[in-house]
Design a protein around this motif. Structure first.
Motif, PDB file in Angstrom:
ATOM      1  N   PRO A  46      44.938  41.641  42.296  1.00 46.51           N
ATOM      2  CA  PRO A  46      44.745  40.237  42.667  1.00 46.51           C
ATOM      3  C   PRO A  46      45.400  39.851  44.013  1.00 46.51           C
ATOM      4  CG  PRO A  46      45.404  40.430  40.359  1.00 46.51           C
ATOM      5  CD  PRO A  46      45.449  41.806  40.932  1.00 46.51           C
ATOM      6  N   ARG A  81      56.009  38.187  43.453  1.00 48.84           N
ATOM      7  CA  ARG A  81      54.584  38.259  43.113  1.00 48.84           C
ATOM      8  C   ARG A  81      54.202  39.613  42.530  1.00 48.84           C
ATOM      9  NH1 ARG A  81      51.287  35.954  48.138  1.00 48.84           N
ATOM     10  NH2 ARG A  81      49.674  35.918  46.532  1.00 48.84           N
ATOM     11  N   GLU A  84      51.018  40.047  40.377  1.00 47.18           N
ATOM     12  CA  GLU A  84      49.747  40.011  41.122  1.00 47.18           C
ATOM     13  C   GLU A  84      49.494  41.311  41.877  1.00 47.18           C
ATOM     14  OE1 GLU A  84      49.312  36.514  43.804  1.00 47.18           O
ATOM     15  OE2 GLU A  84      51.191  35.938  42.829  1.00 47.18           O
TER      16      GLU A  84
END
Ligand SMILES: [Zn+2]
Length: 439
Positions: A46, A81, A84
């Motif tokens: 992602p 993050r 992700e």
């Protein structure tokens, strides 16, 4: 007998040839690897869904001229993050993935997922490194390590009688020994002597401390070594001279990180480094553009086999100076210098120590730190500077203070300071360990 070469052997065989490839062939190879990595990341990760858009043409081809437009991945991205950045699936044959945690030299704790193929490639590159430096694989190799790392080893505990040195273990069926970083200097030297070690690997600062001790012994009692492999930080010129005087050993630097693996190594013919271009694309940039040879710039890396958690243009946090060519026959890219990889030696009453004694993961976890710095303010006074969402409780402070007292000094005083940002040194770097008085 199964004579099928293992993946590591196959990669090793390629590396022994590819180190002589002309730069144009290497570029072509890297681009074929990078193209697969980019397509994989865009489809399965992602974090990279739109980030790589600048290099993808409308027909799906890759526009290499726009490579420098891909935004740089920072350590804070890895920290904040991570989910992700993990791939939903991996290319066939790359797994399984394995997580590593590290606080790194900048004190920002991160966890990174690497692949089985990346470790096989790393081992193959180490084998090439051994050949390049003609390191004798039959002779004993010693490394310093934290006792809790020993659990991964097949211990020869029942052979204690044969391994009489405190804090030392021998890997089963190998010629390697690990010596506890918490062992006394005399014990470390005794372990090296007992194992008849020829190569010692560790942080240069750790080796400096026992090198000083060794040099203080009468000449015929000194431990002799062939080579010192310097991991985790660069060796200073003084350290190189000390290792030679004390052990009669040549210091060889390895450039590696938990995030990007084995990135480069010092050449056998001088101080230059060669980049393991088959494993990693290593850019040295100034602003957005590549640095000219002789100019210093930031190291940005793309490990080619990191498909579990792709790092595409990751800021490694080091500075380097690209070189041109080498006097040896290897044609891998040259770095004439790598900077920014120094930690201080700690000065305690009556002895010197290094940060290797400190369990960084414990500090990070207990403080729930987003970033931290351990500052030695005076011989018995430390200050822990940390960035976190909430201040640490007195009970948790106690856990850390007890750990630091047990590994450094029983009378240590530890202060805790919650900060909004870790202070920067004169070079602009946020260091994990600092000593704020002279030795
Ligand atoms: Zn060379």
């Amino acid at each position: 007998m199964d004579t099928t070469p293992t993946r590591r052997q196959r990669i090793f065989e390629m590396l022994m040839e590819s180190q002589y490839w002309p730069p144009a062939i290497m570029l072509e190879y890297q681009r074929s690897q990078l193209a697969q990595l980019l397509r994989h990341a865009r489809a399965n990760v992602p974090f990279y869904k739109t980030r790589l858009d600048p290099v993808f043409k409308s027909n799906g081809e890759i526009d290499w001229d726009r490579w420098h437009e891909i935004p740089i991945v920072t350590r804070a991205d890895l920290r904040d993050r991570r989910h992700e950045m993990l791939a939903a699936e991996m290319p066939p044959g790359h797994g399984p993935a394995k997580d590593f945690s590290t606080s790194g030299s900048s004190g920002v704790p991160i966890t990174i997922a690497t692949t089985a193929i990346a470790s096989a490639a790393g081992r193959a590159a180490h084998e090439r490194f051994d050949r390049h430096h003609a390191l004798d694989v039959v002779k004993c190799r010693a490394a310093f390590d934290f006792p809790f790392e020993f659990k991964d080893w097949k211990l020869l505990l029942r052979n204690r009688r044969q391994d009489p040195i405190a804090g030392m273990i021998r890997g089963q069926g190998t010629n390697q020994i690990k010596i506890s970083v918490t062992a006394k200097e005399t014990e470390k030297l005794a372990a090296l002597r007992w194992g008849n070690a020829s190569v010692l690997s560790s942080l240069p600062n750790d080796i400096e401390i026992i090198a000083r001790k060794n040099l203080s012994l009468p000449r015929h009692h000194r431990v002799r070594l062939d080579s010192i492999l310097c991991f985790g930080q660069g060796a200073t010129e003084e350290q190189r001279k000390l290792f030679l005087a004390s052990f009669g050993a040549k210091a060889i630097e390895i450039y590696s990180s938990k995030e990007a693996g084995f990135m480069g190594f010092q050449c056998a013919e001088g101080d230059r480094f060669h980049v393991n271009s088959e494993l990693v694309l290593l850019e040295v940039i100034n602003g957005q553009r590549p640095c000219a040879p002789g100019k210093v710039g930031r190291v940005v890396v793309t490990p080619l086999y990191s498909t579990a958690q792709p790092l595409i243009r990751y800021e490694q946090g080091d500075m380097a100076t690209p070189g041109t060519t080498c006097t040896c026959s290897i044609r891998l890219p040259v770095l004439s210098k790598i900077d920014g990889r120094q930690d201080p030696i700690l000065k305690l009453p009556g002895r010197l120590a290094t940060e290797m004694l400190v369990n960084k993961d414990l500090l990070t976890n207990v403080l729930e730190a987003l970033a931290l710095q351990v500052a030695q303010v005076s011989e018995l006074r430390f200050e822990i500077r940390y960035v976190a969402r909430r201040a640490v409780t007195p009970g948790k402070k106690g856990v850390i203070t007890r750990h630091l007292r047990s590994v450094l000094h029983p009378r240590l005083h530890v202060d805790y300071r919650k900060v909004s940002e870790i202070p920067r040194n004169a070079g602009g770097k946020q260091q994990r360990f600092v000593r704020e008085f002279s030795l």
